[in-house]
Design a protein around this motif. Structure first.
Motif, PDB file in Angstrom:
ATOM      1  N   LEU A  19       0.820  -1.210   0.000  1.00 58.91           N
ATOM      2  CA  LEU A  19       0.000   0.000   0.000  1.00 58.91           C
ATOM      3  C   LEU A  19       0.856   1.264   0.000  1.00 58.91           C
ATOM      4  O   LEU A  19       0.449   2.291  -0.549  1.00 58.91           O
ATOM      5  CB  LEU A  19      -0.979  -0.032   1.171  1.00 58.91           C
ATOM      6  CG  LEU A  19      -2.016  -1.162   1.071  1.00 58.91           C
ATOM      7  CD1 LEU A  19      -2.821  -1.269   2.352  1.00 58.91           C
ATOM      8  CD2 LEU A  19      -2.913  -0.982  -0.147  1.00 58.91           C
ATOM      9  N   TYR A  22       1.723   1.558  -3.625  1.00 56.15           N
ATOM     10  CA  TYR A  22       0.505   1.996  -4.323  1.00 56.15           C
ATOM     11  C   TYR A  22       0.325   3.507  -4.162  1.00 56.15           C
ATOM     12  O   TYR A  22       0.053   4.218  -5.135  1.00 56.15           O
ATOM     13  CB  TYR A  22      -0.727   1.253  -3.792  1.00 56.15           C
ATOM     14  CG  TYR A  22      -2.014   1.908  -4.216  1.00 56.15           C
ATOM     15  CD1 TYR A  22      -2.562   1.642  -5.465  1.00 56.15           C
ATOM     16  CD2 TYR A  22      -2.672   2.817  -3.397  1.00 56.15           C
ATOM     17  CE1 TYR A  22      -3.729   2.273  -5.881  1.00 56.15           C
ATOM     18  CE2 TYR A  22      -3.829   3.442  -3.802  1.00 56.15           C
ATOM     19  CZ  TYR A  22      -4.358   3.168  -5.043  1.00 56.15           C
ATOM     20  OH  TYR A  22      -5.504   3.804  -5.453  1.00 56.15           O
ATOM     21  N   SER A  23       0.444   3.991  -2.928  1.00 57.17           N
ATOM     22  CA  SER A  23       0.238   5.414  -2.661  1.00 57.17           C
ATOM     23  C   SER A  23       1.250   6.280  -3.391  1.00 57.17           C
ATOM     24  O   SER A  23       0.895   7.327  -3.942  1.00 57.17           O
ATOM     25  CB  SER A  23       0.306   5.692  -1.156  1.00 57.17           C
ATOM     26  OG  SER A  23      -0.789   5.116  -0.507  1.00 57.17           O
ATOM     27  N   LYS A  26       0.254   6.413  -6.936  1.00 56.02           N
ATOM     28  CA  LYS A  26      -0.971   7.208  -7.099  1.00 56.02           C
ATOM     29  C   LYS A  26      -0.685   8.706  -6.939  1.00 56.02           C
ATOM     30  O   LYS A  26      -1.249   9.523  -7.669  1.00 56.02           O
ATOM     31  CB  LYS A  26      -2.002   6.748  -6.062  1.00 56.02           C
ATOM     32  CG  LYS A  26      -3.376   7.249  -6.296  1.00 56.02           C
ATOM     33  CD  LYS A  26      -4.008   6.438  -7.386  1.00 56.02           C
ATOM     34  CE  LYS A  26      -5.450   6.829  -7.565  1.00 56.02           C
ATOM     35  NZ  LYS A  26      -5.996   6.299  -8.791  1.00 56.02           N
ATOM     36  N   GLU A  43      -1.277  -0.545 -10.149  1.00 59.89           N
ATOM     37  CA  GLU A  43      -2.032   0.024  -9.027  1.00 59.89           C
ATOM     38  C   GLU A  43      -3.078  -0.957  -8.509  1.00 59.89           C
ATOM     39  O   GLU A  43      -3.194  -1.172  -7.306  1.00 59.89           O
ATOM     40  CB  GLU A  43      -2.738   1.319  -9.449  1.00 59.89           C
ATOM     41  CG  GLU A  43      -1.842   2.505  -9.608  1.00 59.89           C
ATOM     42  CD  GLU A  43      -2.612   3.741 -10.061  1.00 59.89           C
ATOM     43  OE1 GLU A  43      -3.855   3.781  -9.918  1.00 59.89           O
ATOM     44  OE2 GLU A  43      -1.973   4.674 -10.560  1.00 59.89           O
ATOM     45  N   LEU A  47      -3.214  -2.673  -4.884  1.00 63.14           N
ATOM     46  CA  LEU A  47      -4.363  -2.329  -4.061  1.00 63.14           C
ATOM     47  C   LEU A  47      -5.122  -3.570  -3.598  1.00 63.14           C
ATOM     48  O   LEU A  47      -5.488  -3.677  -2.422  1.00 63.14           O
ATOM     49  CB  LEU A  47      -5.287  -1.382  -4.844  1.00 63.14           C
ATOM     50  CG  LEU A  47      -6.401  -0.686  -4.091  1.00 63.14           C
ATOM     51  CD1 LEU A  47      -5.867   0.095  -2.899  1.00 63.14           C
ATOM     52  CD2 LEU A  47      -7.145   0.248  -5.039  1.00 63.14           C
ATOM     53  N   THR A  51      -4.833  -4.480   0.293  1.00 68.86           N
ATOM     54  CA  THR A  51      -6.057  -4.379   1.085  1.00 68.86           C
ATOM     55  C   THR A  51      -6.404  -5.711   1.739  1.00 68.86           C
ATOM     56  O   THR A  51      -6.762  -5.755   2.918  1.00 68.86           O
ATOM     57  CB  THR A  51      -7.228  -3.879   0.213  1.00 68.86           C
ATOM     58  OG1 THR A  51      -6.872  -2.611  -0.355  1.00 68.86           O
ATOM     59  CG2 THR A  51      -8.491  -3.712   1.026  1.00 68.86           C
ATOM     60  N   PRO A  85      -6.164   3.386   7.269  1.00 66.61           N
ATOM     61  CA  PRO A  85      -5.752   3.019   5.911  1.00 66.61           C
ATOM     62  C   PRO A  85      -6.500   1.804   5.373  1.00 66.61           C
ATOM     63  O   PRO A  85      -6.772   1.726   4.169  1.00 66.61           O
ATOM     64  CB  PRO A  85      -4.258   2.734   6.036  1.00 66.61           C
ATOM     65  CG  PRO A  85      -4.035   2.445   7.471  1.00 66.61           C
ATOM     66  CD  PRO A  85      -5.056   3.246   8.215  1.00 66.61           C
ATOM     67  N   TYR A  89      -8.193   2.414   1.841  1.00 65.46           N
ATOM     68  CA  TYR A  89      -7.809   1.613   0.669  1.00 65.46           C
ATOM     69  C   TYR A  89      -8.950   0.710   0.209  1.00 65.46           C
ATOM     70  O   TYR A  89      -9.065   0.412  -0.977  1.00 65.46           O
ATOM     71  CB  TYR A  89      -6.539   0.817   0.946  1.00 65.46           C
ATOM     72  CG  TYR A  89      -5.319   1.705   1.077  1.00 65.46           C
ATOM     73  CD1 TYR A  89      -4.892   2.491   0.012  1.00 65.46           C
ATOM     74  CD2 TYR A  89      -4.615   1.783   2.268  1.00 65.46           C
ATOM     75  CE1 TYR A  89      -3.776   3.310   0.126  1.00 65.46           C
ATOM     76  CE2 TYR A  89      -3.505   2.605   2.389  1.00 65.46           C
ATOM     77  CZ  TYR A  89      -3.093   3.361   1.320  1.00 65.46           C
ATOM     78  OH  TYR A  89      -2.007   4.176   1.437  1.00 65.46           O
ATOM     79  N   SER A 132      -9.066  10.555  -5.071  1.00 57.01           N
ATOM     80  CA  SER A 132      -8.306   9.309  -4.926  1.00 57.01           C
ATOM     81  C   SER A 132      -6.853   9.590  -4.535  1.00 57.01           C
ATOM     82  O   SER A 132      -6.264   8.846  -3.752  1.00 57.01           O
ATOM     83  CB  SER A 132      -8.390   8.452  -6.185  1.00 57.01           C
ATOM     84  OG  SER A 132      -7.840   9.099  -7.290  1.00 57.01           O
ATOM     85  N   ALA A 136      -5.230   8.368  -1.059  1.00 57.88           N
ATOM     86  CA  ALA A 136      -3.951   7.655  -1.048  1.00 57.88           C
ATOM     87  C   ALA A 136      -2.964   8.339  -0.102  1.00 57.88           C
ATOM     88  O   ALA A 136      -2.212   7.663   0.614  1.00 57.88           O
ATOM     89  CB  ALA A 136      -3.373   7.562  -2.461  1.00 57.88           C
ATOM     90  N   GLY A 139      -4.112   7.614   3.466  1.00 63.77           N
ATOM     91  CA  GLY A 139      -3.741   6.229   3.772  1.00 63.77           C
ATOM     92  C   GLY A 139      -2.261   6.089   4.049  1.00 63.77           C
ATOM     93  O   GLY A 139      -1.857   5.387   4.986  1.00 63.77           O
TER      94      GLY A 139
END
Length: 174
Positions: A19, A22-23, A26, A43, A47, A51, A85, A89, A132, A136, A139
């Motif tokens: 994550l 991912y963030s 993003k 992504e 995710l 998650t 988070p 997420y 989004s 992110a 999170g």
């Protein structure tokens, strides 16, 4: 049978890493810097796995709390920050799931117009670019605070130079 071994550390690090990455993907404009990369697939994979891992980490965290009996105030704050988070997420993942199924759902399934409107509305909110990215970022910050608090539980305040400051800001006596 009561579990006596803390398996939380085995489950917590992968979702943090997935994550976190991912963030970063993003938040940063990587698609502009590297346009030939299929960022959406990366992504979505991060995710989904992150998650699912976050829910495993939450579950094993509850077990760890029963086994280790750490500072109550600290563990409750760690748990609260771990939930942020996970649900942020999850909302982002729901947006991605709706992106994949909304057109197929709208075309192939006979549903009431109201249901379609709700699905498209929720999709438009959860996939809004600015929202989004903000989610992110939220999170990511929550993951960092959660990790810091987990580190304090395991190593005390000496392992992280900002631990004392964060504990003070959060009003935690340790």
């Amino acid at each position: 049978y009561i579990m006596t071994y803390n398996i939380h550390p085995l489950f917590v690090h992968f979702p943090i890493a997935l994550l976190f990455i991912y963030s970063i993907i993003k938040i940063l404009p990587l698609e502009k810097w590297f346009p030939s990369v299929s960022w959406k697939h990366i992504e979505r994979t991060l995710l989904v796995l992150g998650t699912l891992g976050a829910f495993a980490a939450l579950t094993t965290g509850e077990i760890a709390e029963e086994i280790s009996k750490p500072n109550h105030q600290l563990v409750e704050m760690h748990s609260a920050f771990a939930n942020i988070p996970t649900w942020v997420y999850t909302a982002l993942l729901l947006g991605e799931i709706l992106s994949v199924i909304k057109d197929k759902f709208a075309l192939k399934v006979e549903t009431r117009a109201f249901v379609k409107k709700v699905i498209f509305f929720v999709h438009s909110i959860l996939t809004n670019e600015i929202l989004s990215i903000a989610l992110a970022f939220i999170g990511l910050v929550a993951i960092c605070v959660t990790g810091l608090l987990g580190g304090v539980m395991v190593y005390g305040t000496s392992a992280d130079p900002v631990a004392g400051l964060v504990l003070k800001i959060l009003g935690i006596d340790f």
